[in-house]
Scaffold this motif. Structure first.
Motif, PDB file in Angstrom:
ATOM      1  N   GLN A 189      13.330  27.627  79.527  1.00 34.69           N
ATOM      2  CA  GLN A 189      12.004  27.245  79.052  1.00 34.69           C
ATOM      3  C   GLN A 189      11.473  26.023  79.815  1.00 34.69           C
ATOM      4  N   ILE A 190      12.341  25.032  80.029  1.00 32.88           N
ATOM      5  CA  ILE A 190      11.917  23.817  80.724  1.00 32.88           C
ATOM      6  C   ILE A 190      11.574  24.126  82.181  1.00 32.88           C
ATOM      7  N   MET A 191      12.391  24.957  82.837  1.00 27.44           N
ATOM      8  CA  MET A 191      12.104  25.313  84.220  1.00 27.44           C
ATOM      9  C   MET A 191      10.792  26.079  84.329  1.00 27.44           C
ATOM     10  N   GLN A 192      10.555  26.994  83.404  1.00 23.45           N
ATOM     11  CA  GLN A 192       9.299  27.739  83.425  1.00 23.45           C
ATOM     12  C   GLN A 192       8.111  26.809  83.197  1.00 23.45           C
ATOM     13  N   LEU A 193       8.285  25.815  82.329  1.00 23.95           N
ATOM     14  CA  LEU A 193       7.233  24.829  82.093  1.00 23.95           C
ATOM     15  C   LEU A 193       6.904  24.068  83.375  1.00 23.95           C
ATOM     16  N   LEU A 194       7.934  23.618  84.096  1.00 22.40           N
ATOM     17  CA  LEU A 194       7.710  22.886  85.348  1.00 22.40           C
ATOM     18  C   LEU A 194       7.000  23.757  86.372  1.00 22.40           C
ATOM     19  N   VAL A 195       7.427  25.004  86.491  1.00 26.39           N
ATOM     20  CA  VAL A 195       6.804  25.921  87.447  1.00 26.39           C
ATOM     21  C   VAL A 195       5.335  26.151  87.089  1.00 26.39           C
ATOM     22  N   ASP A 196       5.053  26.367  85.811  1.00 24.12           N
ATOM     23  CA  ASP A 196       3.674  26.605  85.376  1.00 24.12           C
ATOM     24  C   ASP A 196       2.791  25.382  85.638  1.00 24.12           C
ATOM     25  N   LEU A 197       3.310  24.191  85.338  1.00 18.72           N
ATOM     26  CA  LEU A 197       2.546  22.966  85.564  1.00 18.72           C
ATOM     27  C   LEU A 197       2.291  22.742  87.044  1.00 18.72           C
ATOM     28  N   GLN A 198       3.304  23.038  87.873  1.00 19.62           N
ATOM     29  CA  GLN A 198       3.131  22.870  89.315  1.00 19.62           C
ATOM     30  C   GLN A 198       2.023  23.770  89.844  1.00 19.62           C
ATOM     31  N   LYS A 199       1.994  25.009  89.390  1.00 16.25           N
ATOM     32  CA  LYS A 199       0.972  25.951  89.846  1.00 16.25           C
ATOM     33  C   LYS A 199      -0.407  25.576  89.316  1.00 16.25           C
ATOM     34  N   GLU A 200      -0.494  25.190  88.050  1.00 17.92           N
ATOM     35  CA  GLU A 200      -1.776  24.839  87.452  1.00 17.92           C
ATOM     36  C   GLU A 200      -2.396  23.626  88.126  1.00 17.92           C
ATOM     37  N   ARG A 201      -1.571  22.647  88.484  1.00 16.04           N
ATOM     38  CA  ARG A 201      -2.068  21.380  89.015  1.00 16.04           C
ATOM     39  C   ARG A 201      -1.980  21.287  90.532  1.00 16.04           C
ATOM     40  N   CYS A 202      -1.385  22.313  91.158  1.00 22.41           N
ATOM     41  CA  CYS A 202      -1.238  22.334  92.629  1.00 22.41           C
ATOM     42  C   CYS A 202      -0.543  21.076  93.138  1.00 22.41           C
ATOM     43  N   MET A 203       0.411  20.563  92.374  1.00 22.22           N
ATOM     44  CA  MET A 203       1.137  19.369  92.798  1.00 22.22           C
ATOM     45  C   MET A 203       2.398  19.768  93.555  1.00 22.22           C
ATOM     46  N   ALA A 204       2.850  18.885  94.422  1.00 22.95           N
ATOM     47  CA  ALA A 204       4.127  19.114  95.099  1.00 22.95           C
ATOM     48  C   ALA A 204       5.256  18.840  94.117  1.00 22.95           C
ATOM     49  N   LEU A 205       6.347  19.590  94.274  1.00 18.36           N
ATOM     50  CA  LEU A 205       7.497  19.456  93.374  1.00 18.36           C
ATOM     51  C   LEU A 205       8.769  19.366  94.194  1.00 18.36           C
ATOM     52  N   ALA A 206       9.511  18.282  94.014  1.00 15.29           N
ATOM     53  CA  ALA A 206      10.845  18.144  94.604  1.00 15.29           C
ATOM     54  C   ALA A 206      11.859  18.390  93.499  1.00 15.29           C
ATOM     55  N   LEU A 207      12.559  19.510  93.571  1.00 19.76           N
ATOM     56  CA  LEU A 207      13.488  19.915  92.514  1.00 19.76           C
ATOM     57  C   LEU A 207      14.920  19.666  92.961  1.00 19.76           C
ATOM     58  N   ILE A 208      15.566  18.692  92.343  1.00 20.65           N
ATOM     59  CA  ILE A 208      16.980  18.414  92.588  1.00 20.65           C
ATOM     60  C   ILE A 208      17.785  19.258  91.619  1.00 20.65           C
ATOM     61  N   SER A 209      18.688  20.092  92.145  1.00 14.11           N
ATOM     62  CA  SER A 209      19.384  21.021  91.263  1.00 14.11           C
ATOM     63  C   SER A 209      20.712  21.463  91.850  1.00 14.11           C
ATOM     64  N   HIS A 210      21.675  21.764  90.929  1.00 16.92           N
ATOM     65  CA  HIS A 210      22.915  22.431  91.320  1.00 16.92           C
ATOM     66  C   HIS A 210      22.766  23.947  91.229  1.00 16.92           C
ATOM     67  N   ASP A 211      21.716  24.398  90.573  1.00 17.30           N
ATOM     68  CA  ASP A 211      21.554  25.821  90.286  1.00 17.30           C
ATOM     69  C   ASP A 211      20.824  26.508  91.435  1.00 17.30           C
ATOM     70  N   LEU A 212      21.595  27.108  92.333  1.00 15.80           N
ATOM     71  CA  LEU A 212      20.996  27.746  93.503  1.00 15.80           C
ATOM     72  C   LEU A 212      20.145  28.947  93.115  1.00 15.80           C
ATOM     73  N   ALA A 213      20.492  29.599  92.023  1.00 11.21           N
ATOM     74  CA  ALA A 213      19.704  30.751  91.579  1.00 11.21           C
ATOM     75  C   ALA A 213      18.291  30.317  91.199  1.00 11.21           C
ATOM     76  N   VAL A 214      18.186  29.201  90.481  1.00  7.31           N
ATOM     77  CA  VAL A 214      16.871  28.676  90.105  1.00  7.31           C
ATOM     78  C   VAL A 214      16.097  28.254  91.343  1.00  7.31           C
ATOM     79  N   VAL A 215      16.753  27.549  92.238  1.00  6.93           N
ATOM     80  CA  VAL A 215      16.090  27.076  93.460  1.00  6.93           C
ATOM     81  C   VAL A 215      15.565  28.252  94.278  1.00  6.93           C
ATOM     82  N   SER A 216      16.348  29.323  94.357  1.00  7.68           N
ATOM     83  CA  SER A 216      15.931  30.480  95.152  1.00  7.68           C
ATOM     84  C   SER A 216      14.678  31.136  94.589  1.00  7.68           C
ATOM     85  N   GLN A 217      14.462  31.018  93.282  1.00  7.38           N
ATOM     86  CA  GLN A 217      13.301  31.630  92.640  1.00  7.38           C
ATOM     87  C   GLN A 217      12.073  30.733  92.654  1.00  7.38           C
TER      88      GLN A 217
END
Length: 332
Positions: A189-217
């Motif tokens: 839910q939190i990841m989807q929220l970040l993705v939605d906010l990034q698209k709505e606001r056209c802001m750049a997003l630097a995502l630090i993560s161990h989850d390669l599956a999430v990063v790939s998507q």
């Protein structure tokens, strides 16, 4: 071609000894989503904390260039930096409970950001705070605004942190392992929220993560860090389909989905070298199954390929001789 939103050149961080982050070059374009991956201790978070000006003494930050939106952050006055950090550049931290102040309500803490950077007061300030809580999916915002962090769940507190981070419509949002402390169902839910906010606001997003599956998507481009260095950068899906650095390959091999049917998960032996036990040559050489004698003595630079860049004497999965980096590897 638009200029980069963020440009970092030769960033190094040390705490009185060898650098813990060594000569980082990093770029983010406006509206771009970049994933930053690597094991714990590779320097992902501390690199972004340096950008935010959150490295305390005895830490020392040096760089040739740090430009954000055309402004020189490296030589900016403290007052000028305060107008940018927290407003145009904001950060969501790993653990919301350690980031939020337990002595103040979540509404008070969001309002402080709006007072500082947007100069809102009174009814307009209260209305904007309620709007932000609603935007990040907190139900019954009128009652939640007066809650203290301990009265909310981990997922709710992370939503509050995101509300604070997006309050001033930042051009760059840094999300540092934003789902680490959360249950699996809440993570999505939190990841989807970040993705939605990034698209709505056209802001750049630097995502630090161990989850390669999430990063790939989510990410358009990925930077892989190891022992304080960027060892590979490339676009998605190329970096996942044909990694050029042995460390990137090892991270991908260890993904559970790649080990279906196996008796044991594939694991990378050894640990990330610490501040005082860094090998003289390639930092990954002691753990690399492809190492040759030259790896023990040569510190390869991050050399550009036809697409992307890699820090390796013998990059993997090169399609032709034309892809081979032209730069000399044998540099200090």
């Amino acid at each position: 071609m638009k200029p980069n939103l963020l440009t970092i050149r030769q960033l190094s961080i040390n705490f009185g000894g060898p650098p813990v982050v060594d000569r980082i070059d990093f770029d983010i374009a406006p509206g771009e989503v970049v994933g930053i991956v690597g094991e714990s201790g590779c320097g992902k978070s501390i690199t972004m904390l340096a950008l935010m000006g959150l490295i305390d003494a005895p830490g020392q930050v040096r760089a040739d260039k740090i430009f954000f939106n055309g402004q020189d952050l490296l030589n900016a006055s403290p007052r000028a930096r305060r107008k940018i950090i927290g407003k145009d550049i904001s950060m969501v931290f790993q653990d919301p409970l350690s980031s939020l102040n337990p002595s103040y309500t979540v509404g008070t803490q969001i309002k402080e950001v709006l007072r500082q950077h947007e100069d809102l007061r009174g009814a307009a300030l209260h209305a904007r705070t309620l709007e932000l809580l609603d935007q990040v999916g907190i139900s019954d915002a009128k009652n939640r605004i007066d809650s203290f962090p301990h009265q909310l769940s981990g997922g709710m507190n992370q939503r509050v942190m995101i509300a604070m981070a997006i309050a001033c419509n930042p051009k760059l949002l840094i999300a540092d392992e934003p789902t680490t402390a959360l249950d699996v169902t809440i993570q999505a839910q939190i990841m989807q929220l970040l993705v939605d906010l990034q698209k709505e606001r056209c802001m750049a997003l630097a995502l630090i993560s161990h989850d390669l599956a999430v990063v790939s998507q989510v990410a358009r481009r990925v930077a892989v860090m190891y022992a304080g260095e960027i060892v590979e950068t490339n676009y998605v899906p190329q970096i996942f389909e044909q990694p050029h650095h042995p460390y990137t390959e090892a991270l991908l091999t260890a993904i559970p989905e790649h080990n279906r049917g196996a008796k044991r998960l594939t694991a990378l032996s050894g640990v990330v070298p610490g501040q005082h036990d860094r090998p003289p040559g390639c930092l990954f050489a002691p753990r690399c199954k492809y190492r040759i004698d030259a790896c023990e003595h040569a510190r390869p630079p991050l050399a550009p390929l036809k697409v992307g860049a890699v820090r390796c004497i013998k990059p993997l999965n090169l399609q032709s001789a034309a892809d081979t980096p032209a730069a000399s590897y044998f540099t200090s």
